[in-house]
Design an enzyme around this catalytic site. Structure first.
Site, short mmCIF file in Angstrom:
data_model
loop_
_atom_site.label_atom_id
_atom_site.label_comp_id
_atom_site.label_asym_id
_atom_site.label_seq_id
_atom_site.Cartn_x
_atom_site.Cartn_y
_atom_site.Cartn_z
N GLU A 52 0.88 -1.17 0.00
CA GLU A 52 0.00 0.00 0.00
C GLU A 52 0.92 1.22 0.00
O GLU A 52 1.45 1.60 1.04
CB GLU A 52 -0.89 0.02 1.26
CG GLU A 52 -1.91 -1.09 1.34
CD GLU A 52 -2.98 -0.98 0.27
OE1 GLU A 52 -3.14 0.09 -0.34
OE2 GLU A 52 -3.64 -2.01 0.01
N CYS B 46 -2.49 9.18 1.93
CA CYS B 46 -2.13 8.53 0.67
C CYS B 46 -3.25 8.69 -0.35
O CYS B 46 -2.99 8.83 -1.54
CB CYS B 46 -1.76 7.07 0.88
SG CYS B 46 -3.02 6.10 1.68
P1 NDP Z 1 8.70 4.99 4.53
O1 NDP Z 1 8.17 4.30 3.34
O2 NDP Z 1 10.14 5.25 4.61
O3 NDP Z 1 8.31 4.16 5.85
C1 NDP Z 1 7.13 3.43 6.01
C2 NDP Z 1 7.38 2.33 7.03
O4 NDP Z 1 8.42 1.47 6.58
C3 NDP Z 1 7.83 2.82 8.39
O5 NDP Z 1 7.30 2.00 9.40
C4 NDP Z 1 9.32 2.66 8.30
O6 NDP Z 1 9.93 2.56 9.55
C5 NDP Z 1 9.46 1.37 7.57
N1 NDP Z 1 10.76 1.17 6.90
C6 NDP Z 1 11.67 2.09 6.54
N2 NDP Z 1 12.71 1.51 5.91
C7 NDP Z 1 12.44 0.19 5.86
C8 NDP Z 1 13.11 -0.94 5.31
N3 NDP Z 1 14.27 -0.84 4.67
N4 NDP Z 1 12.52 -2.14 5.42
C9 NDP Z 1 11.33 -2.28 6.03
N5 NDP Z 1 10.65 -1.24 6.58
C10 NDP Z 1 11.19 -0.03 6.48
O7 NDP Z 1 7.88 6.27 4.69
P2 NDP Z 1 8.20 7.53 5.55
O8 NDP Z 1 7.48 7.35 6.83
O9 NDP Z 1 9.66 7.86 5.64
O10 NDP Z 1 7.51 8.63 4.62
C11 NDP Z 1 8.13 9.01 3.39
C12 NDP Z 1 7.11 9.25 2.33
O11 NDP Z 1 6.35 8.06 2.10
C13 NDP Z 1 6.07 10.27 2.66
O12 NDP Z 1 6.53 11.51 2.42
C14 NDP Z 1 4.95 9.88 1.76
O13 NDP Z 1 5.18 10.42 0.49
C15 NDP Z 1 5.05 8.38 1.70
N6 NDP Z 1 4.13 7.71 2.62
C16 NDP Z 1 3.00 7.17 2.14
C17 NDP Z 1 2.11 6.58 2.99
C18 NDP Z 1 0.85 5.99 2.52
O14 NDP Z 1 -0.12 5.95 3.28
N7 NDP Z 1 0.81 5.49 1.31
C19 NDP Z 1 2.34 6.50 4.42
C20 NDP Z 1 3.59 7.04 4.83
C21 NDP Z 1 4.44 7.61 3.94
P3 NDP Z 1 10.54 3.87 10.23
O15 NDP Z 1 9.44 4.89 10.27
O16 NDP Z 1 10.89 3.36 11.55
O17 NDP Z 1 11.69 4.30 9.36
#
Ligand code: NDP
Length: 491
Positions: free
Chosen positions: A242, A276
Site C-alpha cells: 500500500e 495517501c
Molecule cells: P517509509 O516508506 O520510509 O516508511 C514506512 C514504514 O516502513 C515505516 O514504518 C518505516 O519505519 C518502515 N521502513 C523504513 N525503511 C524500511 C526498510 N528498509 N525495510 C522495512 N521497513 C522499512 O515512509 P516515511 O514514513 O519515511 O515517509 C516518506 C514518504 O512516504 C512520505 O513523504 C509519503 O510520500 C510516503 N508515505 C505514504 C504513505 C501511505 O499511506 N501510502 C504512508 C507514509 C508515507 P521507520 O518509520 O521506523 O523508518
C-alpha cells in the site's frame, strides 16, 4: 560496564516526539534482528492457537477488542493527537473508522473464507469440490505514521480475522500508538501473543522482512516498498504493497461546484495533506473553472493551519513540500492562498497555472497543497489524471457523468460527488496499481489477501469409465473426444 553510544544513531533506543511541541512522548528500544526472530518464533505458536480457536472464538475476541477501542477512543485519540499531531476530532474520526473495520472483518470472515462446496462440472461429476481460505500463519505488518490507527488496522484486523498472528512494526514516528493498540489487544487476548509489537527504525522493519513471516503487509513510500520487496524476495515472502498516490479530482461542467470545492479542500488539506488517498491535483472543466477556483480559495482562506489540521508529522517532509511549492512557482505557477511554511506548519496552499511537468503535479507532495488546472473537457481531465506512475484513488464531481468518468480513471478507488468515501466502507477493497502498490486491504479481497486458497475434492462414487487411470481404454478416449466437442466445440 557498557560504553555510552557516541551518537543517537548508535543508541539502543529512540524517542518519539510530539510534532507540535517537540516534547518526548516516550522512549522505545530499537529491536534487533534477534529480537525480531524471537518475536516471529513466539508468533508461530500463537498462530496455531489462534487458528484453532475457530471463527467463533476469534470473532468473540475481536469483538471485545473493538468494544475496548470504542470505549477508550478518547484516550487513544489523545495519544494520536500528541504523537501524530492531528486535531483530536480527526483522531477520533480515524479511530471510529478503524473500529468499524474490526467489526466488519470479524463478522464477515466466516462466510468469505469458510469452507463451501463449489460445482465440480460434468467431467468430474463424481467428485465433491470444496474450497476454503486458510490462514497464512504469521503476518508482518509495517505501518505508517500518517493514519497510525486506521491504516495498519486495514491489514491487522483482516489478517487476525482470517486466523493469522500479527507482528506489527509501527513507524518510528508513532510507536506509542502502535504499543497502545497491541496492549489493548493483549488485554482481551491474554492467553497467547497473537499480536506483538516491534519497535525500531527502518532496520527493524527490514529484519522483519527477512524473518520468515508468511506475508508482509507494507504501507509507506514507493522507494521503501521496493526495498521491502527486494528483502522479501530472498525468502519468497509474499508482499502486500500500500504505497503513495498522486490522486486527482475531476470537476466536470455539470458538477455542484460548491460541493466540489468543499470536497477538494477536505481531500487536499485534511490531515495536513498527509493522506495517501488525499487529493493533490484538481482538473476542472473550463466552464466552471473560475467559479470553482473562487469558491475553493475562499474556503481555503478560512482553514487555519495548526488548528484545522496539525503540523507536518515527519520533519523531513517539510523540505519536500517546500521544494514542490518553490518548483511550481518558479515554473510560472501562482499560489492563490498559502505557499508559506512556518516551522513545521504549512499554510493551506492552492496553486494554479502549474505546468504538468512540475514536481507538484508529478511527485507525491504529502502536504496541504492542491494544484488546480483548467481543462477543455472531461476527456482531457481523464487523460491528465491518468498521466501518472501512481494509481491509488481519486474523485469525480459531476451530476450525470460521474460513473462513466470514474470507470475510466486508472486507479483502485474513485468516489463520485464526495472524496475518500470508499475508505470508510469496509466491504470495499482498498489498494492501487503501479507506484501505488498492489494487493488489497478491506472487504472480502482484504480478508482473502491474508489466506491461501485450499481446494479439496472428495470422490462420491467411482465412474464406470475410469478417467484418471492407466486402465483407461481407447473407447473411453474416443468418448472423451466426443464429449469435449459436444460441450465446447460448437461455439
Ligand atoms: P517509509 O516508506 O520510509 O516508511 C514506512 C514504514 O516502513 C515505516 O514504518 C518505516 O519505519 C518502515 N521502513 C523504513 N525503511 C524500511 C526498510 N528498509 N525495510 C522495512 N521497513 C522499512 O515512509 P516515511 O514514513 O519515511 O515517509 C516518506 C514518504 O512516504 C512520505 O513523504 C509519503 O510520500 C510516503 N508515505 C505514504 C504513505 C501511505 O499511506 N501510502 C504512508 C507514509 C508515507 P521507520 O518509520 O521506523 O523508518
Amino acid at each position: 560496564m557498557t560504553t555510552a553510544p557516541e551518537t543517537l544513531a548508535d543508541a539502543p533506543v529512540f524517542e518519539s516526539v510530539e510534532p507540535a511541541t517537540g516534547k518526548v512522548v516516550a522512549t522505545f528500544p530499537k529491536q534487533t534482528e534477534d529480537d525480531v526472530r524471537a518475536a516471529v518464533a513466539r508468533a508461530r505458536a500463537a498462530a496455531t492457537w489462534w487458528r484453532d480457536l475457530g471463527w467463533e472464538g476469534r470473532r468473540v475476541r475481536l469483538d471485545r477488542w473493538k468494544g475496548l477501542l470504542a470505549r477508550r477512543t478518547p484516550e487513544l485519540a489523545a495519544l494520536v493527537h500528541r504523537e501524530n499531531g492531528k486535531p483530536l476530532a480527526d483522531a477520533q474520526l480515524e479511530i471510529t473508522l478503524a473500529v468499524d473495520h474490526i467489526a466488519w472483518s470479524a463478522k464477515n470472515a466466516p462466510k468469505t473464507l469458510g469452507p463451501r462446496k463449489v460445482p465440480s462440472g460434468l467431467m468430474m461429476a463424481n467428485q465433491e469440490a470444496w474450497l476454503e481460505y486458510q490462514p497464512l500463519g504469521v503476518v508482518g505488518v509495517i505501518g505508517p505514521w500518517n493514519y497510525p490507527v486506521f491504516t495498519p488496522m486495514g491489514s491487522i484486523a483482516y489478517a487476525l480475522a482470517a486466523g493469522n498472528a500479527v507482528v506489527f512494526k509501527p513507524s518510528e514516528h508513532t510507536p506509542a500508538i502502535g504499543k497502545w493498540l497491541v496492549d489493548a489487544f493483549a488485554e482481551v487476548v491474554p492467553e497467547q501473543p497473537v499480536m506483538q509489537l516491534l519497535t525500531g527504525l527502518g532496520d527493524t522493519g527490514a529484519a522483519l522482512c527477512r524473518a520468515g513471516v508468511d506475508k508482509i503487509a507494507f504501507t509507506g513510500s514507493a522507494p521503501t516498498g521496493r526495498k521491502v520487496m527486494a528483502a522479501c524476495a530472498e525468502t519468497l515472502t509474499p508482499v502486500l504493497m500500500e504505497l503513495g498516490g498522486k490522486d486527482a479530482m475531476i470537476v466536470d461542467e455539470d458538477a455542484d461546484v460548491e460541493a466540489a470545492a468543499t470536497g477538494a479542500l477536505w481531500g487536499g488539506m485534511s490531515n495536513a495533506g498527509q493522506t495517501c488517498i488525499g487529493i493533490e491535483r484538481v482538473y476542472v472543466h473550463e466552464k466552471v473553472y473560475d467559479s470553482f477556483v473562487q469558491k475553493l480559495t475562499e474556503k481555503a482562506r478560512k482553514v487555519t493551519a495548526g488548528e484545522s489540521y496539525g503540523p507536518i508529522t515527519m520533519p523531513g517532509q517539510v523540505d519536500v513540500i517546500r521544494r514542490h511549492i518553490a518548483d511550481a512557482l518558479s515554473k510560472g505557477g501562482r499560489a492563490l492562498t498559502g505557499g508559506t511554511i512556518e516551522g513545521n506548519v504549512v499554510q493551506p496552499t492552492v496553486l494554479v497555472d502549474v505546468p504538468e511537468d512540475s514536481l507538484a503535479v508529478r511527485e507525491e507532495t504529502f502536504g496541504p497543497t492542491l494544484t488546480v488546472t483548467r481543462v477543455r473537457d472531461a476527456d482531457e481531465a481523464v487523460r491528465l489524471s491518468n498521466d501518472t506512475t501512481y494509481g491509488l484513488a481519486g474523485a469525480v464531481f459531476s451530476k450525470d457523468h460521474g460513473m462513466d468518468i470514474a470507470k475510466r480513471l486508472d486507479s483502485g478507488m474513485t468516489s463520485i460527488n464526495q472524496v475518500i468515501a470508499f475508505a470508510g466502507i469496509p466491504s470495499l477493497p482498498f489498494g492501487g496499481k503501479g507506484d501505488s502498490g498492489f494487493g488489497r486491504i478491506h472487504g472480502e479481497d482484504g480478508l482473502k489477501e491474508f489466506t491461501r486458497a485450499k481446494s479439496i475434492t472428495r470422490q462420491k462414487y467411482a465412474l464406470p469409465v475410469p478417467l484418471l487411470s492407466f486402465d483407461r481404454s481407447k473407447r473411453v478416449d474416443a468418448l472423451l473426444g466426443r464429449t469435449v466437442r459436444f460441450l465446447h466445440g460448437r461455439s
